[in-house]
Design an enzyme around this catalytic site. Structure first.
Site, PDB file in Angstrom:
ATOM      1  CE  LYS B  87      -3.869   1.965   2.699  1.00 17.91           C
ATOM      2  NZ  LYS B  87      -4.739   1.745   3.877  1.00 17.91           N
ATOM      3  CB  SER B 162      -8.032   3.549   3.006  1.00 19.32           C
ATOM      4  OG  SER B 162      -7.164   2.966   3.967  1.00 19.32           O
ATOM      5  CB  SER B 186      -8.243   0.671   5.928  1.00 19.21           C
ATOM      6  OG  SER B 186      -8.973   1.867   6.039  1.00 19.21           O
TER       7      SER B 186
END
Lengths: 119, 498
Positions: B87, B162, B186
């Site tokens: 990420k 996210s 997330s």
């Protein structure tokens, strides 16, 4: 408990004023335009209205506010010098360098000074 | 190279363990697997937008180095040579670390996050950085300065957020695993939307050093994978004390799983486990019918395996949402103060006569997207004079109340079973105009972060909607620092319901 996870919150607080949102924005170092201010006012008012529900939730709780045992502990290191990244590491990724042998970071002039970049 | 044996899935659908077996047998090289991953990323990213950056050359270099080690008999272990993704809020001293923000679109980190470095030290190949909601603020990966990510099961729908890019990359079989971060769900929510396993470790289990902070008391890095055994393997590598993270758990804490676990965690135990099922969530009208059916199916799977299901009462998830957004936004308003165009972030061009404060304001207003600005303002408001007691201190009391309730439940239960999300993936732009509606997507996940507990989302079912099969995820919440037991229990429900 009732069906506690339906998706229909009920805002209960008074909407924020534009003046108040402008003050919050200033504290937050933001400079939104009129349309963004109004959007922020609407969004923040809805969220703050929603979170009013917490007042009732904690009012029914008589447990102490102190953390329970076993919670995370903020373990600070000794305030002593230690190994750091080398100058070369920073120079390699710097947008601009200058000075003798390119050994310094070149940064933009501070606001109010129009003398070009300085090293 | 030869194809996979008939009893194995095609190479691009294998988990890390299966791919490691191909490497160990010499059937495939790391360079083969890495080129497969890069080709899949190049082919699928225009449609999915799962990656912000793909590291073609560096990944091939890492893969060749791994192959060289293996040929010299110096393999670093089961992860050596396997491609994964990170990420883009996890710092890497290669390429950019943007947090999906215009503010950091050219930022290059001088160092690598501890969790990523531990994987690199184990030989992992990083194929790229994945898309996300800006600064991890969102539940749909629509708040990205680089455009939204799309769900691989239905590109008209969101992948969740996210960590939506990481989940989409794993769900689309571009990579077998990726790292995400979980502040209020997330990892677990996008894993559920994309049909993956998503593990949020206990707070303190994985170092946050090098994770760009959103809400420091809630953030935690964890894996998104195709299998539970892969989640166990990755956690065993990234976990452990780090003196660079002041909230890292001490070294005396038991390891999460047997080191470099070669297989799925064992389900054997002296007594049948007790699984708590929150009474208010069962058959909630706020849930999609397919979610309620999957919850009952998962509970039945546990009972079939000999577990005892008991109904429990937990604090209202909507109160947890309220407490979460106050605390998270308060911490975000502080953490993101460093992004001002001088210390960090793109500097606005405001002309020579403006003052420093104008430079800060203009840089932040141009650099942050609307959702980040909204959360910074919310956090500023709840911390400001006259409001801190009404909001922030009240939220902290609620957090403690929630922590105690989960602690009490987990005193009698080995784990708590609940949905990961109220429904399957929703459509792009369906909730962008109503921030509160989007926040409520986290109703089943934020309590876990407030309580600092480990939880895993596993794919258990699917819903047929608009001709598409959309994954449904169930969440299992475990006792602190007992991820091994949590994953063992989750393997029961995942194996029996898929």
């Amino acid at each position: 408990m009732s069906d506690a996870h339906d998706q229909n919150p009920t805002p209960t607080a008074e909407p924020l004023s534009i003046e108040h949102v402008r003050k919050i924005a200033r504290l937050a170092m933001l400079d939104p335009g009129p349309a963004e201010l109004e959007s922020a006012r609407t969004g923040l008012s809805a969220v703050l209205g929603y979170v009013q529900r917490l007042q009732a939730a904690v009012a029914s709780d008589d447990s102490p506010a102190a953390p329970v045992e076993g919670g995370p502990v903020n373990a600070l290191r000794n305030d002593a010098p230690g190994p750091t990244l080398s100058r070369d590491v920073f120079l390699k990724i710097a947008p601009d360098t200058g000075g003798p042998d390119g050994a310094y970071l070149r940064i933009p002039s501070p606001p109010g000074h129009d003398e070009g970049a300085s090293a | 190279m030869s194809a996979a044996p008939p009893d194995m899935p095609p190479a691009n659908a294998m988990d890390l363990h299966d791919r490691a077996a191909l490497l160990a047998s010499g059937e495939r090289s790391s360079e083969d697997l890495t080129r497969d991953a890069l080709a899949a990323a190049d082919r699928l990213n225009p449609a999915l937008n799962a990656f912000i950056e793909i590291h073609h050359d560096a990944a091939i270099d890492q893969a060749r180095a791994s192959d060289q080690r293996r040929s010299n008999g110096r393999s670093l272990g089961p992860l050596d040579g396997l491609p994964i993704a990170l990420k883009d809020n996890i710092c890497l001293a290669h390429g950019r670390t943007t947090c999906a923000s215009r503010f950091l679109e050219s930022y290059r980190s001088p160092y690598t996050a501890t969790a990523a470095q531990r994987l690199i030290d184990a030989g992992i190949v990083v194929v790229g950085k994945t898309n996300m909601d800006e600064f991890a603020m969102g539940s749909s990966t629509e708040n990205s300065a680089f455009g939204p990510t799309r769900n691989p099961h239905d590109p008209s729908r969101v992948p969740g957020g996210s960590s939506g890019g990481s989940a989409a990359a794993v769900g689309a079989n571009i990579v077998a695993a990726a790292l995400g971060s979980d502040t209020g769900g997330s990892i677990r929510q996008p894993a559920a939307f994309c049909g993956c396993v998503g593990l949020k470790p206990t707070y303190g289990r994985v170092s946050r050093w090098g994770l760009v902070a959103y809400a420091s008391s809630l953030d935690q890095i964890g894996p998104i994978t195709r299998s539970l055994r892969d989640a166990a393997l990755l956690l065993s590598v990234i976990a452990g004390h780090d003196p660079l993270d002041s909230t890292s758990a001490p070294a005396s804490v038991a390891p999460p799983c047997p080191s470099h676990a070669p297989s799925a965690p064992s389900t054997s135990r002296p007594e049948p486990p007790t699984i708590g099922l929150p009474r208010a969530i069962r058959n909630s009208t706020g849930n999609h019918p397919a979610v309620n059916a999957a919850l009952e199916s998962a509970a039945h799977a546990f009972e079939s395996a000999g577990a005892r299901i008991v109904e429990i009462d937990l604090p209202d998830g909507r109160d947890a949402i309220a407490a979460y957004y106050i605390i998270a936004c308060a911490e975000a308003s502080s953490n993101l103060a460093r992004f001002d165009g001088v210390r960090y972030g793109r500097r606005a061009d405001i002309g020579p006569s403006a003052d420093l404060e104008a430079l800060y304001r203009r840089s932040r207003t141009e650099g942050f997207g609307p959702e980040v600005q909204r959360r910074i303002m919310l956090g500023t408001h709840v911390l400001s004079a006259g409001y801190a007691d009404r909001y922030y201190h009240t939220a902290q009391r609620a957090r403690e109340f929630i922590r105690r309730a989960f602690q009490a439940a987990l005193h009698t239960c080995n784990a708590i079973l609940m949905p990961a999300t109220p429904g399957p993936a929703f459509r792009l732009a369906e909730k962008t105009t109503d921030p509160l509606a989007l926040y409520l997507e986290d109703v089943y996940t934020v309590s876990v972060n407030l309580a600092g507990l480990p939880a895993v989302s596993v794919p258990v079912a699917s819903a047929q909607i608009d001709g598409k099969s959309l994954p449904i995820g169930m969440q299992l919440v475990g006792r602190p620092f007992d991820e091994h037991d949590l994953l063992a229990l989750a393997s029961t429900v995942m194996l029996r319901t898929r």
